[in-house]
Design a protein around this motif. Structure first.
Motif, short mmCIF file in Angstrom:
data_model
loop_
_atom_site.label_atom_id
_atom_site.label_comp_id
_atom_site.label_asym_id
_atom_site.label_seq_id
_atom_site.Cartn_x
_atom_site.Cartn_y
_atom_site.Cartn_z
N UNK A 124 49.62 -17.60 19.62
CA UNK A 124 48.22 -16.14 19.73
C UNK A 124 47.70 -16.55 20.91
N UNK A 156 49.77 -13.32 21.42
CA UNK A 156 49.62 -12.28 20.79
C UNK A 156 48.48 -10.99 21.08
N UNK A 157 47.26 -11.92 22.47
CA UNK A 157 46.84 -11.03 22.85
C UNK A 157 46.95 -10.41 23.81
N UNK A 158 48.06 -10.65 24.38
CA UNK A 158 48.51 -10.35 26.29
C UNK A 158 49.58 -9.41 25.38
N UNK A 181 42.41 -16.17 26.19
CA UNK A 181 42.89 -15.04 26.85
C UNK A 181 42.23 -13.26 25.45
N UNK A 182 41.71 -13.58 24.84
CA UNK A 182 41.46 -12.74 23.52
C UNK A 182 40.64 -11.68 24.05
N UNK A 183 39.98 -10.07 23.89
CA UNK A 183 39.11 -9.81 24.01
C UNK A 183 38.47 -9.80 22.92
N UNK A 217 39.90 -8.66 19.48
CA UNK A 217 40.69 -9.43 18.82
C UNK A 217 40.41 -10.84 18.24
N UNK A 222 41.29 -11.26 14.34
CA UNK A 222 42.24 -12.26 14.50
C UNK A 222 41.64 -13.68 13.98
#
Lengths: 369, 277
Positions: free
Chosen positions: A109, A112-114, B182-184, B187, B191
């Motif tokens: 995860x 993936x977001x990076x 770190x997810x915006x 996301x 997700x």
């Protein structure tokens, strides 16, 4: 820990909290908190619930904005940076593993977001899962894992993107005692191996003592005392610290005679010798001393130590390696004594008369509040 | 509890059982029977499902309108449920009472109110005309748009409730964890949050779809006879063309479709329990 992983978490950073305060209305959750965390250190915030330790961690993570104060990562001000832009790895209380994703997907995860290319991500995920010894469980769902395994997935997920800082919120509290002890070893080993900066929050003093380079003890939203585990244990500054970190007997005496490196105090006409200076002194001229149970020697005959006292055993417990005694004394009331079973030299029994003794440098003068 | 007492409670239930049997189960069996025996015994009424293009169009109409209603009500309802699950407790209490209040409004009154608002000389069109935003009145009723507006409006609160209760069971720590990793915002939503609320969406969609299938008054009034849905067609066959065998076949078909839908819904609700709702 098996496998070679040179690439994981090689960079380390320092963190400074400068006069952080968080108020909710008139209540302050934390007040004027300043903490310095050195590069590559393992620092534990320790305190009872409501002491503000979680608020501090959430402020560092970026989920809570401080009312006043500053957070510096190395020399960079990150006080107002959004949590997703801080690049901190976090292990949440209860782990917060995404229940709809497999172990592999959970660890993937953060990559993936990076937007990391799949081939590289696959390699990094495999490497970190190998590091936490979960290589065989990649396609399991979190619900199909044991508590210890979930904890490792949470660690792997927080470490896989080489965070600038690791934040751990009660990382071991959901595990049973035996597993907790094992994972304490593993977590310290992991920290040493990665060289990254770790900040952990716990209410478990044993966890704090065994894993940390430094401990910050918090009370009612303020820093009560900070320092290395041995400093805090051997030289507690306050009654609260002496009581919260390990156990203590407390003695209140009136200072009667002061020399350069020692002084005498009296308790109901009996005089005792104490090393050091009688500071901090209370406004009425008395001092409060904290005396650890294991620093008292106990025997069935009077001791030749400078400080001695007699009493009788009201209760005792046997822990294999140690005896735990409750001794009723006329002068000090109930005194707790911990003595190695191998060297006790006597068999405790209820109502047996015993003599207690301690050296002048065994107790520590502490602030009453 | 004594045996006599137990027997008393069984007898006390008897009037309700008799009532249901006489006025519900028996007529239902009669409907099923008529559909295979009128005008002659056999499945010729059901053959219309295969060889009557008009009936097929009615069914397709019905399924399309129900699907669109479901899409609109669930999408809009998801937003309402999301806000409800995340606002302060006082606002939440207010929102819940507003939603419950809508159940007290008769469907008939709502349909006529929509006609008043949407018709060519209605409030909306005259407002838009006088603002100069449109040159000619827009046709918003007596067509499919009107039916969709009326049905989606009725179904919205019904869609909100299962999704809201599902969202309440999603711990906020997952969202925190995602952002901390770190997810915006988008996301985190697509997700993490959306997959975690999937069970609520499925339950809401099936509930709305099933209830929409049997809708009669709203399409009849807002569709103005132009949008014929299955329930309306059943009434016409009973009342106007007097083909009872045909009408009971339509009713039986609808009943079977609804039962299948309910069976699926029951499974969806089990899924929800698995997810920890």
């Amino acid at each position: 820990m098996g496998g070679g992983n040179k690439g994981v978490g090689s960079s380390s950073h320092s963190l400074s909290l400068k006069k952080l305060t968080k108020r909710y209305g008139l209540q302050s959750a934390i007040e004027d908190v300043s903490i310095d965390v050195g590069r590559g250190k393992f620092v534990t915030l320790l305190g009872p619930s409501g002491s503000g330790k979680t608020t501090i961690l959430m402020t560092v993570a970026g989920f809570i904005a401080p009312t006043t104060g500053q957070i510096l990562l190395d020399d960079r001000d990150i006080t107002h940076l959004a949590p997703e832009r801080r690049n901190f790895g976090m292990v949440f209380q209860g782990y917060a593993l995404f229940p709809h994703m497999t172990v592999e997907e959970n660890v993937w995860f953060p990559l993936r977001v990076r937007g990391m290319p799949l081939a590289k991500a696959r390699k990094d995920v495999a490497a970190i899962l190998d590091l936490v010894q979960l290589s065989g469980l990649t396609s399991r769902l979190p619900a199909e894992l044991s508590g210890g395994q979930q904890q490792r997935v949470a660690l792997a997920r927080a470490l896989v993107f080489q965070p600038d800082l690791m934040l751990l919120d009660e990382p071991l509290s959901a595990l049973d005692k035996r597993l907790r002890a094992d994972l304490q070893w593993e977590l310290s080993a992991l920290h040493r191996r990665l060289g990254a900066t770790f900040i952990s929050v716990t209410h478990d003093q044993e966890e704090a003592l065994s894993m940390s380079d430094d401990i910050v003890i918090l009370r009612d939203g303020r820093v009560e005392q900070s320092g290395s585990p041995s400093t805090l244990y051997d030289k507690p500054a306050t009654r609260f610290v002496a009581n919260f970190l390990g156990e203590s007997n407390f003695i209140r005496g009136d200072v009667s005679q002061v020399e350069s490196d020692h002084f005498r105090y009296t308790v109901q006409d009996r005089s005792f010798l104490q090393a050091g200076s009688p500071r901090p002194k209370d406004h009425d001229g008395s001092v409060l001393l904290a005396l650890r149970p294991e620093k008292i020697s106990v025997g069935s005959a009077p001791t030749n130590l400078p400080n001695s006292l007699d009493g009788h055993i009201t209760d005792f417990k046997y822990f294999g390696s140690t005896f735990y005694l409750q001794v009723a004394t006329k002068l000090f009331g109930r005194i707790m004594v911990k003595t190695p079973a191998a060297h006790a030299g006597f068999q405790p029994s209820i109502d047996a008369r015993v003599w207690l003794g301690w050296s002048p440098d065994a107790p520590v003068v502490v602030r009453a509040s | 509890m004594g045996e006599g007492q137990t027997r008393f409670y069984y007898w006390a239930m008897a009037p309700a059982v008799v009532l249901v049997a006489t006025f519900f189960v028996l007529p239902l069996l009669q409907v099923l029977w008529l559909s295979v025996s009128e005008p002659a015994f056999g499945l010729q009424n059901y053959a219309a499902l295969i060889d009557n293009p008009f009936l097929q169009r009615v069914w397709l109409n019905t399924l399309r309108v129900c699907a669109l209603t479901t899409l609109i009500a669930v999408t809009a309802g998801y937003l309402v449920a999301y806000v409800m699950a995340h606002v302060h407790e006082h606002q939440r209490a207010l929102m819940i009472s507003c939603i419950v209040l809508t159940f007290w409004l008769s469907v008939l009154i709502r349909a006529f109110a929509w006609v008043m608002i949407l018709r060519t000389e209605g409030v909306l069109n005259s407002a838009l005309l006088s603002l100069g935003l449109i040159e000619q009145p827009v046709r918003l009723v007596r067509n499919e748009i009107g039916v969709l507006i009326g049905m989606a409006h009725y179904m919205l609160p019904i869609a909100v409730l299962p999704m809201y209760s599902n969202m309440q069971s999603v711990s906020p720590s997952y969202v925190h964890a995602a952002r901390g990793l770190g997810a915006r915002a988008w996301q985190t939503f697509f997700w993490v949050y959306l997959p975690l609320t999937k069970a609520g969406i499925i339950a809401a969609a099936m509930l709305v779809f099933i209830l929409s299938l049997g809708f009669y008054i709203t399409p009849a009034i807002l569709g103005g006879g132009r949008v014929v849905m299955i329930a309306e067609y059943i009434r016409v066959s009973f009342d106007e063309t007097l083909r009872w065998g045909y009408a009971t076949m339509l009713a039986s078909t609808l009943l079977i479709v609804l039962s299948l839908g309910l069976a699926l819904l029951a499974r969806a609700i089990n899924i929800q329990k698995v997810f920890g709702a």
